[in-house]
Scaffold this motif. Structure first.
Motif, PDB file in Angstrom:
ATOM      1  N   ARG A  17       0.922  -1.071  -0.087  1.00  0.00           N
ATOM      2  CA  ARG A  17       0.067  -0.072  -0.076  1.00  0.00           C
ATOM      3  C   ARG A  17       0.858   1.300  -0.060  1.00  0.00           C
ATOM      4  NH1 ARG A  17      -2.495  -1.678   5.217  1.00  0.00           N
ATOM      5  NH2 ARG A  17      -0.340  -2.329   5.632  1.00  0.00           N
ATOM      6  N   VAL A  18       0.598   1.947  -1.058  1.00  0.00           N
ATOM      7  CA  VAL A  18       1.710   3.148  -1.277  1.00  0.00           C
ATOM      8  C   VAL A  18       0.756   4.469  -1.518  1.00  0.00           C
ATOM      9  CG1 VAL A  18       3.262   4.416  -2.649  1.00  0.00           C
ATOM     10  CG2 VAL A  18       3.616   1.839  -2.305  1.00  0.00           C
ATOM     11  N   LEU A  19       1.167   5.450  -0.685  1.00  0.00           N
ATOM     12  CA  LEU A  19       0.570   6.665  -0.456  1.00  0.00           C
ATOM     13  C   LEU A  19       1.569   7.873  -1.052  1.00  0.00           C
ATOM     14  CD1 LEU A  19      -1.748   8.729   0.173  1.00  0.00           C
ATOM     15  CD2 LEU A  19      -0.758   8.922   2.358  1.00  0.00           C
ATOM     16  N   ASP A  20       1.244   8.579  -2.109  1.00  0.00           N
ATOM     17  CA  ASP A  20       1.961   9.638  -2.754  1.00  0.00           C
ATOM     18  C   ASP A  20       1.171  10.930  -2.490  1.00  0.00           C
ATOM     19  OD1 ASP A  20       3.534  10.903  -4.534  1.00  0.00           O
ATOM     20  OD2 ASP A  20       2.565  10.729  -6.417  1.00  0.00           O
ATOM     21  N   LEU A  21       1.855  11.723  -1.909  1.00  0.00           N
ATOM     22  CA  LEU A  21       1.262  13.023  -1.234  1.00  0.00           C
ATOM     23  C   LEU A  21       1.912  14.137  -2.151  1.00  0.00           C
ATOM     24  CD1 LEU A  21       2.067  12.835   2.624  1.00  0.00           C
ATOM     25  CD2 LEU A  21      -0.249  12.642   1.375  1.00  0.00           C
ATOM     26  N   CYS A  22       0.809  14.991  -2.598  1.00  0.00           N
ATOM     27  CA  CYS A  22       1.322  16.101  -3.384  1.00  0.00           C
ATOM     28  C   CYS A  22       1.709  15.593  -4.906  1.00  0.00           C
ATOM     29  CB  CYS A  22       2.391  17.005  -2.788  1.00  0.00           C
ATOM     30  SG  CYS A  22       2.245  17.695  -1.001  1.00  0.00           S
ATOM     31  N   THR A  23       0.772  14.839  -5.255  1.00  0.00           N
ATOM     32  CA  THR A  23       1.076  13.807  -6.444  1.00  0.00           C
ATOM     33  C   THR A  23       1.543  14.510  -7.884  1.00  0.00           C
ATOM     34  OG1 THR A  23       0.483  11.862  -7.625  1.00  0.00           O
ATOM     35  CG2 THR A  23      -1.190  13.522  -7.242  1.00  0.00           C
ATOM     36  N   GLY A  24       0.800  15.980  -8.024  1.00  0.00           N
ATOM     37  CA  GLY A  24       1.177  16.438  -9.133  1.00  0.00           C
ATOM     38  C   GLY A  24       0.536  15.836 -10.755  1.00  0.00           C
ATOM     39  N   THR A  25       1.460  15.560 -11.095  1.00  0.00           N
ATOM     40  CA  THR A  25       0.995  14.671 -12.406  1.00  0.00           C
ATOM     41  C   THR A  25       0.733  13.301 -12.241  1.00  0.00           C
ATOM     42  OG1 THR A  25       3.173  14.008 -12.881  1.00  0.00           O
ATOM     43  CG2 THR A  25       2.450  16.077 -13.923  1.00  0.00           C
ATOM     44  N   GLY A  26       1.078  12.971 -10.799  1.00  0.00           N
ATOM     45  CA  GLY A  26       0.947  11.275 -10.754  1.00  0.00           C
ATOM     46  C   GLY A  26       1.933  10.588 -10.849  1.00  0.00           C
ATOM     47  N   ALA A  27       2.929  11.029 -11.174  1.00  0.00           N
ATOM     48  CA  ALA A  27       4.248  10.295 -11.825  1.00  0.00           C
ATOM     49  C   ALA A  27       4.647   9.183 -10.801  1.00  0.00           C
ATOM     50  CB  ALA A  27       5.405  11.452 -12.331  1.00  0.00           C
ATOM     51  N   LEU A  28       4.921   9.656  -9.525  1.00  0.00           N
ATOM     52  CA  LEU A  28       5.416   8.691  -8.423  1.00  0.00           C
ATOM     53  C   LEU A  28       4.439   7.478  -8.369  1.00  0.00           C
ATOM     54  CD1 LEU A  28       7.387  11.263  -6.303  1.00  0.00           C
ATOM     55  CD2 LEU A  28       8.346   9.304  -7.753  1.00  0.00           C
ATOM     56  N   ALA A  29       3.396   8.144  -8.030  1.00  0.00           N
ATOM     57  CA  ALA A  29       2.116   7.082  -7.820  1.00  0.00           C
ATOM     58  C   ALA A  29       1.912   5.993  -8.920  1.00  0.00           C
ATOM     59  CB  ALA A  29       0.718   7.640  -7.526  1.00  0.00           C
ATOM     60  N   LEU A  30       2.030   6.472 -10.108  1.00  0.00           N
ATOM     61  CA  LEU A  30       2.002   5.671 -11.451  1.00  0.00           C
ATOM     62  C   LEU A  30       3.129   4.587 -11.450  1.00  0.00           C
ATOM     63  CD1 LEU A  30       0.497   8.150 -14.080  1.00  0.00           C
ATOM     64  CD2 LEU A  30      -0.562   6.116 -12.950  1.00  0.00           C
TER      65      LEU A  30
ATOM     66  N   VAL B  85      -2.619  11.780  -3.808  1.00  0.00           N
ATOM     67  CA  VAL B  85      -3.199  12.952  -3.410  1.00  0.00           C
ATOM     68  C   VAL B  85      -2.997  14.101  -3.588  1.00  0.00           C
ATOM     69  CG1 VAL B  85      -4.282  13.984  -1.040  1.00  0.00           C
ATOM     70  CG2 VAL B  85      -4.222  11.730  -1.198  1.00  0.00           C
ATOM     71  N   ASP B  86      -3.516  15.288  -3.935  1.00  0.00           N
ATOM     72  CA  ASP B  86      -3.248  16.534  -4.055  1.00  0.00           C
ATOM     73  C   ASP B  86      -4.222  17.472  -3.499  1.00  0.00           C
ATOM     74  OD1 ASP B  86      -0.614  17.523  -6.189  1.00  0.00           O
ATOM     75  OD2 ASP B  86      -2.205  18.829  -5.720  1.00  0.00           O
ATOM     76  N   VAL B  87      -3.663  18.568  -3.558  1.00  0.00           N
ATOM     77  CA  VAL B  87      -4.771  19.679  -2.943  1.00  0.00           C
ATOM     78  C   VAL B  87      -5.277  20.668  -4.123  1.00  0.00           C
ATOM     79  CG1 VAL B  87      -3.054  21.509  -2.542  1.00  0.00           C
ATOM     80  CG2 VAL B  87      -5.132  21.578  -1.253  1.00  0.00           C
ATOM     81  N   SER B  88      -4.743  20.352  -5.378  1.00  0.00           N
ATOM     82  CA  SER B  88      -5.069  21.147  -6.457  1.00  0.00           C
ATOM     83  C   SER B  88      -6.089  20.283  -7.453  1.00  0.00           C
ATOM     84  CB  SER B  88      -3.889  21.543  -7.328  1.00  0.00           C
ATOM     85  OG  SER B  88      -4.244  21.829  -8.731  1.00  0.00           O
ATOM     86  N   ARG B  89      -7.127  20.903  -7.873  1.00  0.00           N
ATOM     87  CA  ARG B  89      -8.120  20.299  -8.505  1.00  0.00           C
ATOM     88  C   ARG B  89      -7.401  19.804  -9.911  1.00  0.00           C
ATOM     89  NH1 ARG B  89     -13.422  20.039  -6.849  1.00  0.00           N
ATOM     90  NH2 ARG B  89     -13.638  21.462  -4.800  1.00  0.00           N
TER      91      ARG B  89
ATOM     92  N   LEU C 244      -8.504  14.252  -3.943  1.00  0.00           N
ATOM     93  CA  LEU C 244      -8.621  15.531  -3.734  1.00  0.00           C
ATOM     94  C   LEU C 244      -8.529  15.859  -2.334  1.00  0.00           C
ATOM     95  CD1 LEU C 244      -8.317  18.619  -4.757  1.00  0.00           C
ATOM     96  CD2 LEU C 244     -10.903  18.610  -4.866  1.00  0.00           C
ATOM     97  N   GLY C 245      -7.563  16.719  -1.855  1.00  0.00           N
ATOM     98  CA  GLY C 245      -7.505  17.256  -0.369  1.00  0.00           C
ATOM     99  C   GLY C 245      -6.200  17.639   0.237  1.00  0.00           C
ATOM    100  N   ASP C 246      -6.090  18.173   1.169  1.00  0.00           N
ATOM    101  CA  ASP C 246      -5.047  18.604   2.052  1.00  0.00           C
ATOM    102  C   ASP C 246      -4.190  17.692   2.450  1.00  0.00           C
ATOM    103  OD1 ASP C 246      -3.174  20.483   2.992  1.00  0.00           O
ATOM    104  OD2 ASP C 246      -4.485  21.148   4.611  1.00  0.00           O
TER     105      ASP C 246
END
Length: 220
Positions: free
Chosen positions: A33-46, A58-62, A83-85
């Motif tokens: 189970r991996v959580l990527d905070l402040c994901t941006g484009t999602g590069a790391l989570a992907l 997760v990212d605070v930016s829509r 979406l969230g802080d």
């Protein structure tokens, strides 16, 4: 992996590559189970999901959330994007690994950007620690026993401060990677102000990036 990146979403660059390398070296098991905070484009989570992880971004930016979802769909990678802080959208959940590449650009002598400014993708307040301190504080609650945090930021924000905060929270923390990074457009634009405030030396136009790994013990 080619990723879509609209204006206002952080572009994967040196710090992203360093964190991805640290993730590979961590050797997480399939299904982690991996959580990527402040994901941006999602590069790391992907990257984590493609390696077999059960990944959440997760990212605070829509704009960033929509971008990460679109990149996951384009590459046909299963990814939960919320979406969230910081960790608010996953309150009560724990993870085997937490990745964090939060904004850490110093805004010497001034307050942070407006809440909906595009600058929040990189701007981290007067000392660069507006998000870093929060990540350090929240990490222990996010990690399952034996879990690990991988966090990247500039040496200018205080490496020892980060290590001390994580250790005080009960985690075993150390620098596992570092490397020089030339200033990008934002840092070049702020270089004169950073020199005036003594953050960088005269004529300095590079910074060292560090990846910090923090492990939660398997037992209290």
């Amino acid at each position: 992996m080619l990723l879509l990146r609209p204006p206002g979403v952080y572009r994967p660059q040196g710090d992203t590559r360093m964190l991805a390398r640290a993730l590979r070296r961590a050797g997480l098991p399939y299904g982690a189970r991996v959580l990527d905070l402040c994901t941006g484009t999602g590069a790391l989570a992907l990257a984590a999901a493609r390696a077999g992880a059960n990944a959440t971004a997760v990212d605070v930016s829509r704009r960033a959330v929509l971008t990460a979802r679109l990149n996951a769909a384009v590459h046909r990678v299963p990814l939960r994007v919320l979406l969230g802080d910081l960790a608010e959208p996953v309150a009560g959940e724990t993870f085997d690994a937490v990745l964090a590449n939060p904004p850490y650009v110093i805004r010497a002598g001034a307050s942070g950007p407006a809440p909906h400014s595009r600058a929040r993708a990189w701007d981290a307040g007067a000392d660069g620690r507006a998000l870093l301190d929060r990540v350090c504080a929240e990490a222990p609650r996010l990690l399952a026993p034996g879990g690990l945090l991988l966090l990247v930021h500039s040496e200018l924000c205080g490496v020892h401060t980060t290590l001390a905060a994580l250790r005080a929270a009960g985690l075993k923390a150390a620098v596992v990677d570092r490397g020089p990074e030339p200033f990008g457009p934002v840092m070049r634009a702020r270089a004169a102000a950073l020199e005036r405030h003594g953050v960088i030396g005269a004529g300095q136009r590079h910074e060292e990036l560090v990846v910090i790994r923090a492990d939660r013990p398997c037992r209290p």
